[in-house]
Design an enzyme around this catalytic site. Structure first.
Site, PDB file in Angstrom:
ATOM      1  N   TYR A  40       0.859  -1.187   0.000  1.00 17.62           N
ATOM      2  CA  TYR A  40       0.000   0.000   0.000  1.00 17.62           C
ATOM      3  C   TYR A  40       0.899   1.242   0.000  1.00 17.62           C
ATOM      4  CZ  TYR A  40      -4.285   2.619   0.672  1.00 17.62           C
ATOM      5  OH  TYR A  40      -5.327   3.478   0.498  1.00 17.62           O
ATOM      6  N   LYS A  95     -20.514 -20.636  -9.672  1.00 15.07           N
ATOM      7  CA  LYS A  95     -19.842 -20.500 -10.973  1.00 15.07           C
ATOM      8  C   LYS A  95     -18.415 -19.995 -10.773  1.00 15.07           C
ATOM      9  CE  LYS A  95     -20.369 -20.831 -15.460  1.00 15.07           C
ATOM     10  NZ  LYS A  95     -21.604 -20.611 -16.210  1.00 15.07           N
ATOM     11  N   ASP A 138     -27.469 -16.515 -16.258  1.00 20.57           N
ATOM     12  CA  ASP A 138     -28.852 -16.595 -15.768  1.00 20.57           C
ATOM     13  C   ASP A 138     -29.617 -15.288 -15.961  1.00 20.57           C
ATOM     14  OD1 ASP A 138     -28.218 -19.137 -15.108  1.00 20.57           O
ATOM     15  OD2 ASP A 138     -28.192 -18.850 -12.947  1.00 20.57           O
ATOM     16  N   ASP A 163     -24.862 -19.316 -20.574  1.00 18.11           N
ATOM     17  CA  ASP A 163     -26.118 -20.037 -20.789  1.00 18.11           C
ATOM     18  C   ASP A 163     -26.386 -20.224 -22.277  1.00 18.11           C
ATOM     19  OD1 ASP A 163     -26.548 -20.012 -18.048  1.00 18.11           O
ATOM     20  OD2 ASP A 163     -27.586 -18.102 -18.116  1.00 18.11           O
ATOM     21  N   GLY A 197     -35.167 -21.096 -26.158  1.00 21.85           N
ATOM     22  CA  GLY A 197     -34.551 -20.132 -25.260  1.00 21.85           C
ATOM     23  C   GLY A 197     -33.150 -19.771 -25.716  1.00 21.85           C
ATOM     24  N   ALA A 199     -30.171 -20.859 -24.846  1.00 18.67           N
ATOM     25  CA  ALA A 199     -29.270 -21.973 -25.156  1.00 18.67           C
ATOM     26  C   ALA A 199     -29.636 -22.612 -26.489  1.00 18.67           C
ATOM     27  CB  ALA A 199     -29.316 -23.009 -24.033  1.00 18.67           C
TER      28      ALA A 199
END
Length: 765
Positions: A40, A95, A138, A163, A197, A199
């Protein structure tokens, strides 16, 4: 397991010992004032100034290049639907966990409280400087399409909505291989897609990129076939609208070659399947229950090539085969986007990998004699350690060839080695262990089933399908524990002291007396001993009434060892049984021996221990690179302690020249390939990554493995008993529930291996 109990276990897993599944850990020293001054103020100003001058230096001085944001608004979470950003967080953490364990990418989950497309996009753009890549997750369609499209256009880092593209990439690779097996061309096959959808749309687009013809594709949504004469079609659906005058899935399936299911369970009937063309390709990917059950499909059509999203059948279409490795390759060349060329490269790499000979480690994990390219193997297995060294380079090269790589790779061999080092694949031993045990579960005796933790382990073993537990102890106590744990399965409970098992006890006692009557055993002492659970459990193995046994949670190791030795004895041609501990470390699995039995083995005994330890490593799919450890290096000391190790190595080189083994060698040299290569270039292990260590005596081995376990928090599997006639394994006093579960899996695998050898001998005769 009841749904309520499963619910409680899931909640407990996510809540304890600390909430969540990921955390941030320092990667630089921080112990001194100097360290903190560099981390720092004032030292941190220097990289700040360098980045100000050259923005790309942010990759040089910060973690940006290895951080992916996992971003969702919680509008289409798994099968749960629109549950909101907070409720989606456990999934996004999960995930992030997968990114880390499969590709060593630091995933940071971010949940956005907005359904407004513009606001979502602006927020992601605002925080993008923090990250090397963006994984969208999602988000409901059709918003997901616009969000991804615009972010890809407006950001200069990789963006992918998994997805959409994850399933597309994996299924496309499987489809290319399935078509080859069926001897069909993608340009000619008729494809039915159930689902419209994100996918399904992405899958179908990718199939078209590989040559599928639009006129040969029929897509269905919840209203039926998507036809060109239907009104109010979205742009995504309109692309796949058919001119054929059909309305139902049943109509669409007639004469089709390929069925792609991304919809709901049990919508495909055997009659529909029978109406398909010869060698039908069926990817029923609805989860957890596919559009048609795997077994039913295979019974209906013997010529079927079948894939599902499930892990308990061949050909699992699993997104984890794709997204970690695609982002890995994209990050490593600092790609500005994930384009079609990169996705197609991932498809080809996955397809090509399936055709290559499968490593023994993978065969072992799935209890297969030899996985080979064919109807039941059209896509790699998730445990395949080659994924990280095959997919990222293909993606990285495609990024370079398509002009989106800002940091091209120069040395591909070096890059592959870096991938292997960071992969984490070597640390999947526990998952491999459980998976392999589940393929062919065995009957495992839990000799201390009256104890709560032992019963917890037995319950997990049963509910996970690892083994069928046989519970030894007082029936009333065991039934009480089962009730407390809601363990309502009907599993054998045996009380060796009860009248109910008096005949079995008497029969076992007679066997023990016959076995040991010339070693001081009397009929009376044999009857007394058969009332003791460790004697009784060991005799169950000897008589074939059980396949394996674990014990030792509540008793000192030597007290459990004695009955096991007396009843089972050493295997043929084995002078001394010994033990191996597998330590799961950042370096990968390390095999350590002998950790529990032989106090001060001589040279012959050390050589035997080394040989049996090498066999354990091979059983788990690892090629043993072995060091026999000492305080000395290659003749630097003539003390008897060093000389016996040297002699053991000579014996091994003479009797087992195929083994990669050497010593005597100090631990630091054995652990450092560069040091060993520089100082001992003549050694068999010079420059190699040693994974198997044989210690000169019990105290050094036992102390070392417990130090690793205690100080480095390395998981331990063991002690694994080797050299006995049966699969009996003794726990360390006070072993954890997880350790007992792992040891039960070891006992199952041990029993599986013995069964294989027995069948091989019978066939040979």
């Amino acid at each position: 397991m009841s749904k309520e109990k499963q619910r409680r276990e899931a909640l407990l897993y996510h809540a304890k010992p600390q909430p969540g599944k990921i955390k941030i850990v320092p990667t630089k020293p921080y112990s001194t004032q100097r360290d903190l001054a560099l981390a720092y103020s004032p030292g941190v100003a220097e990289p700040c100034l360098e980045i100000e001058k050259n923005k790309d230096d942010v990759y040089k001085y910060t973690a940006k290049g290895n951080i992916v944001a996992v971003i969702s608004n919680g509008t289409a979470v798994l099968g749960l639907g629109d549950i909101g950003p907070e409720a989606s967080k456990p999934v996004m953490e999960g995930k992030s966990l997968l990114f880390k364990i499969f590709a060593d990418i630091d995933g940071i989950d971010i949940e956005l409280d907005t359904k407004d497309v513009d606001r979502f996009i602006e927020t992601v753009k605002t925080i993008a400087p923090t990250f090397g890549g963006i994984n969208l997750e999602d988000i409901k369609a059709p918003e997901a399409f616009e969000i991804e499209r615009r972010l890809k256009e407006e950001l200069d880092i990789p963006v992918m909505h998994d997805d959409q593209h994850g399933t597309a990439i994996i299924s496309a690779a499987a489809l290319l291989n399935a078509l080859e097996i069926a001897d069909k061309k993608i340009e000619e096959v008729r494809i039915v897609v159930s689902g419209a959808g994100a996918a399904a749309v992405s899958c179908t687009k990718l199939y078209k990129a590989f040559g599928a013809k639009a006129e040969n594709i029929v897509m269905l949504d919840s209203k039926g076939v998507i036809r060109s004469d239907r009104e109010n079609l979205s742009a995504e659906k309109a692309e796949f609208a058919t001119d054929r005058k059909i309305d139902t899935l049943e109509d669409a399936m007639v004469g089709s070659d390929v069925f792609i299911g991304l919809s709901i369970a049990d919508i495909v009937s055997p009659e529909m399947l029978n109406s398909m063309a010869e060698n039908p390709i069926v990817f029923a990917m609805a989860n957890p229950n596919p559009e048609i059950e795997y077994d039913l499909a295979c019974e209906t059509r013997k010529d079927i090539i079948m894939a599902t999203g499930r892990s308990d059948h061949p050909n699992q279409v699993n997104n984890v085969l794709g997204f970690p490795f695609i982002f890995r390759g994209a990050l490593d060349v600092r790609a500005t986007k994930i384009n079609e060329e990169m996705k197609m490269a991932a498809v080809r790499a996955l397809a090509d990998l399936t055709r290559e000979p499968v490593p023994e480690q993978v065969n072992i994990a799935y209890d297969a004699t030899r996985l080979t390219f064919g109807r039941n193997y059209i896509i790699p297995k998730p445990f395949d350690p080659r994924l990280i060294t095959k997919i990222p380079p293909a993606v990285a090269k495609a990024a370079m060839d398509s002009g989106v790589a800002k940091f091209p790779i120069q040395d591909w061999d070096k890059y592959e080695e870096e991938l292997y080092q960071r992969s984490g694949n070597d640390n999947k031993v526990v998952r491999l262990l459980h998976n392999r045990a589940k393929v062919n579960p065995k009957r495992i005796v839990f000799a201390e089933a009256e104890l709560l933790d032992v019963m917890k382990a037995a319950q997990i073993v049963y509910e996970e399908g690892i083994a069928t537990p046989i519970l030894l102890g007082n029936k009333e106590i065991i039934e009480h524990l089962k009730k407390e744990l809601e363990f309502d399965a009907e599993v054998p409970i045996i009380d060796p002291r009860s009248d109910e098992f008096s005949e079995m006890r008497s029969r076992y006692a007679l066997k023990l007396w016959e076995l040991r009557k010339r070693k001081g055993e009397t009929k009376y002492s044999a009857r007394v001993n058969m009332g003791k659970r460790n004697y009784f459990g060991a005799m169950m193995l000897r008589e074939g009434d059980a396949d394996g046994m674990i014990s030792g949670y509540s008793r000192a190791y030597p007290k459990v060892l004695r009955p096991v030795f007396e009843v089972l004895g050493r295997a043929k041609n084995v002078q001394n049984a010994s033990t191996v501990n597998i330590m799961i470390t950042d370096r990968g699995p390390l095999f350590l021996a002998d950790t529990s039995i032989n106090i001060n083995p001589n040279a012959e005994e050390l050589a035997e221990i080394a040989q049996m330890t090498a066999n354990v490593a091979k059983t788990f799919g690892f090629n043993p690179i072995m060091a026999l450890l000492s305080y000395a290096n290659f003749g630097s000391s003539n003390h008897p302690h060093a000389k016996k190790v040297r002699e053991a190595v000579r014996i091994l080189h003479e009797r087992n020249p195929e083994l990669v083994v050497d010593g005597e060698i100090q631990t630091d040299f054995a652990l450092d390939p560069e040091m060993s290569d520089k100082n001992f270039p003549f050694s068999k292990i010079s420059g190699q990554k040693v994974n198997t260590f044989v210690f000169p005596n019990l105290e050094s081995a036992n102390i070392t493995y417990k130090l690793l376990k205690g100080l480095n928090k390395a998981d331990s599997i063991g002690p694994i008993m080797v050299g006995l006639t049966k699969a009996a394994h003794i726990l360390q006093l006070g072993a954890s529930v997880d350790e007992m579960v792992n040891m039960a899996a070891v006992a199952v695998i041990d029993a599986q291996e013995r069964e294989k050898r027995r069948k091989a001998r019978m066939q040979g005769e």
